[in-house]
Design a protein around this motif. Structure first.
Motif, PDB file in Angstrom:
ATOM      1  N   UNK A   1     -11.883  -8.796   0.836  1.00 34.82           N
ATOM      2  CA  UNK A   1     -13.038  -8.943  -0.052  1.00 34.82           C
ATOM      3  C   UNK A   1     -13.427  -7.610  -0.700  1.00 34.82           C
ATOM      4  N   UNK A   2     -13.093  -6.494  -0.050  1.00 40.76           N
ATOM      5  CA  UNK A   2     -13.456  -5.190  -0.583  1.00 40.76           C
ATOM      6  C   UNK A   2     -12.476  -4.680  -1.632  1.00 40.76           C
ATOM      7  N   UNK A   3     -11.182  -4.990  -1.459  1.00 42.99           N
ATOM      8  CA  UNK A   3     -10.161  -4.437  -2.357  1.00 42.99           C
ATOM      9  C   UNK A   3     -10.410  -4.702  -3.834  1.00 42.99           C
ATOM     10  N   UNK A   4     -10.770  -5.935  -4.250  1.00 40.20           N
ATOM     11  CA  UNK A   4     -11.034  -6.146  -5.683  1.00 40.20           C
ATOM     12  C   UNK A   4     -12.138  -5.245  -6.225  1.00 40.20           C
ATOM     13  N   UNK A   5     -13.178  -5.001  -5.412  1.00 39.67           N
ATOM     14  CA  UNK A   5     -14.279  -4.148  -5.856  1.00 39.67           C
ATOM     15  C   UNK A   5     -13.876  -2.673  -5.832  1.00 39.67           C
ATOM     16  N   UNK A   6     -13.114  -2.279  -4.814  1.00 37.50           N
ATOM     17  CA  UNK A   6     -12.654  -0.895  -4.731  1.00 37.50           C
ATOM     18  C   UNK A   6     -11.832  -0.529  -5.957  1.00 37.50           C
ATOM     19  N   UNK A   7     -10.948  -1.456  -6.373  1.00 38.48           N
ATOM     20  CA  UNK A   7     -10.036  -1.161  -7.484  1.00 38.48           C
ATOM     21  C   UNK A   7     -10.614  -1.481  -8.853  1.00 38.48           C
ATOM     22  N   UNK A   8     -11.709  -2.227  -8.915  1.00 43.19           N
ATOM     23  CA  UNK A   8     -12.277  -2.565 -10.222  1.00 43.19           C
ATOM     24  C   UNK A   8     -13.494  -1.720 -10.567  1.00 43.19           C
TER      25      UNK A   8
ATOM     26  N   UNK B   1       0.826  -1.212   0.000  1.00 42.15           N
ATOM     27  CA  UNK B   1       0.000   0.000   0.000  1.00 42.15           C
ATOM     28  C   UNK B   1       0.859   1.260   0.000  1.00 42.15           C
ATOM     29  N   UNK B   2       2.000   1.192   0.685  1.00 40.49           N
ATOM     30  CA  UNK B   2       2.928   2.329   0.684  1.00 40.49           C
ATOM     31  C   UNK B   2       3.552   2.514  -0.694  1.00 40.49           C
ATOM     32  N   UNK B   3       3.934   1.424  -1.340  1.00 40.28           N
ATOM     33  CA  UNK B   3       4.502   1.493  -2.689  1.00 40.28           C
ATOM     34  C   UNK B   3       3.487   2.046  -3.679  1.00 40.28           C
ATOM     35  N   UNK B   4       2.221   1.683  -3.507  1.00 45.36           N
ATOM     36  CA  UNK B   4       1.165   2.189  -4.385  1.00 45.36           C
ATOM     37  C   UNK B   4       0.976   3.689  -4.203  1.00 45.36           C
ATOM     38  N   UNK B   5       1.111   4.175  -2.960  1.00 51.56           N
ATOM     39  CA  UNK B   5       0.998   5.614  -2.713  1.00 51.56           C
ATOM     40  C   UNK B   5       2.151   6.358  -3.381  1.00 51.56           C
ATOM     41  N   UNK B   6       3.348   5.793  -3.298  1.00 53.42           N
ATOM     42  CA  UNK B   6       4.510   6.407  -3.946  1.00 53.42           C
ATOM     43  C   UNK B   6       4.337   6.411  -5.465  1.00 53.42           C
ATOM     44  N   UNK B   7       3.781   5.337  -5.988  1.00 52.22           N
ATOM     45  CA  UNK B   7       3.529   5.254  -7.435  1.00 52.22           C
ATOM     46  C   UNK B   7       2.563   6.342  -7.883  1.00 52.22           C
TER      47      UNK B   7
ATOM     48  N   UNK C   1      -6.956   5.368  -1.413  1.00 56.95           N
ATOM     49  CA  UNK C   1      -7.209   5.980  -0.105  1.00 56.95           C
ATOM     50  C   UNK C   1      -8.255   5.202   0.684  1.00 56.95           C
ATOM     51  N   UNK C   2      -9.269   4.676  -0.001  1.00 56.71           N
ATOM     52  CA  UNK C   2     -10.287   3.869   0.666  1.00 56.71           C
ATOM     53  C   UNK C   2      -9.671   2.599   1.245  1.00 56.71           C
TER      54      UNK C   2
END
Length: 310
Positions: free
Chosen positions: A283-290, A114-120, A244-245
């Motif tokens: 379970x939420x992450x796939x829906x949050x990102x898709x 998650x930290x790497x994604x924020x930096x990206x 962020x979510x």
């Protein structure tokens, strides 16, 4: 037979999420459904990213690893948790330590991802001209390998401290998994060193990533506010909102558990909070990102179209 650490305890009893008998069966089917959806969602996202070359970018490389991590640590926790709804949940000492190790490993690794994604996202929005160089394949690989190394080191530290403790005849864990606070609560020997290790490892795993993410998004916000185009600002906010979510859900619930006044305590509120980052998050992450990502939606549409057409 004594366990490896000299304790008389050879197995633990996990009390589970609740002791109310009328809730056992409904909760079993609820978490069974959540687990199936989590497996299908994360596995589907992994396959989708792998099959679509236009998703082979740093952002989706990190998302690929995030889904893999969610898939793994959800499997470490949920199946054992569900068994407590239908029978007395007994776990051996060795299985308990193994569950603790893999849980800590994947959770710490998720913090790093998650930290790497924020930096990206920071590089993509604030330094777009340098994005390809800054977020090269080698850099992304180093970030991911570093995350796995940090996860392994933290998990070894936590598990090593638990192996040093004696539990005497106390073997009832007021939780649905072998987590650090309830195990410390059961120990009949001093937990000072273990609590210090928890403070250091969890501090590094939560405070440092949280601070890095906060700085990244503060700079991103300043940059977005300087964009004159309303469409441009909207696109930038949309790009960051999903992450962020996920960050808020994961870090908020995990920080509540490990930064309370007494790390050796454990209660029902702890179990409910733990559910959010061990079961609800994956379970939420796939829906949050898709659902909020047009690239993923387009890739899904193309993949389904290819599979449906002869």
């Amino acid at each position: 037979m004594a366990s490896a650490n000299g304790s008389s305890v050879t197995e633990f009893i996990l009390l589970g999420l609740t002791q109310q008998s009328e809730l056992q069966l409904p909760l079993f089917f609820l978490f069974l459904g959540i687990y199936v959806v989590s497996m299908l969602g994360n596995l589907g996202l992994i396959v989708l990213i792998y099959l679509n070359s236009h998703l082979h970018t740093p952002m989706y490389y990190f998302l690929f690893n995030l889904s893999f991590t969610d898939l793994c640590y959800s499997s470490v926790i949920t199946p054992k948790m569900m068994s407590s709804f239908v029978k007395q949940n007994i776990i051996s000492y060795a299985e308990c330590m193994a569950q603790l190790f893999f849980f800590a490993f994947f959770v710490i690794n998720e913090c790093c991802i998650l930290t790497s994604m924020a930096y990206d996202r920071y590089v993509a929005i604030c330094k777009p001209l340098l994005y390809r160089i800054t977020m090269s394949y080698q850099v992304c690989l180093m970030l991911m390998v570093g995350g796995y190394v940090i996860g392994f080191t933290g998990a070894m530290a936590h598990t090593g401290c638990m192996l040093r403790l004696n539990f005497c005849d106390r073997n009832v864990i007021n939780h649905y998994m072998c987590d650090i606070p309830p195990l410390l609560h059961l120990s009949c020997t001093s937990t000072t060193i273990s609590e210090l290790v928890v403070f250091i490892v969890v501090g590094v795993s939560i405070i440092v990533p949280s601070f890095t993410i906060f700085i990244s998004y503060t700079l991103i916000l300043f940059n977005i506010l300087q964009i004159h185009s309303t469409k441009g600002r909207s696109k930038a906010f949309s790009t960051c909102s999903s992450h962020l979510m996920a960050v808020s859900l994961f870090f908020g619930s995990s920080a509540f558990i490990y930064f309370k006044s007494s790390p050796a305590g454990s209660g029902d509120e702890d179990k409910v909070s733990t559910v959010f980052y061990t079961i609800v998050g994956p379970v939420m992450n796939p829906f949050i990102y898709s659902l909020r990502n047009k690239d993923v939606q387009v890739a899904l549409h193309k993949t389904l179209k290819k599979r449906m057409l002869p």
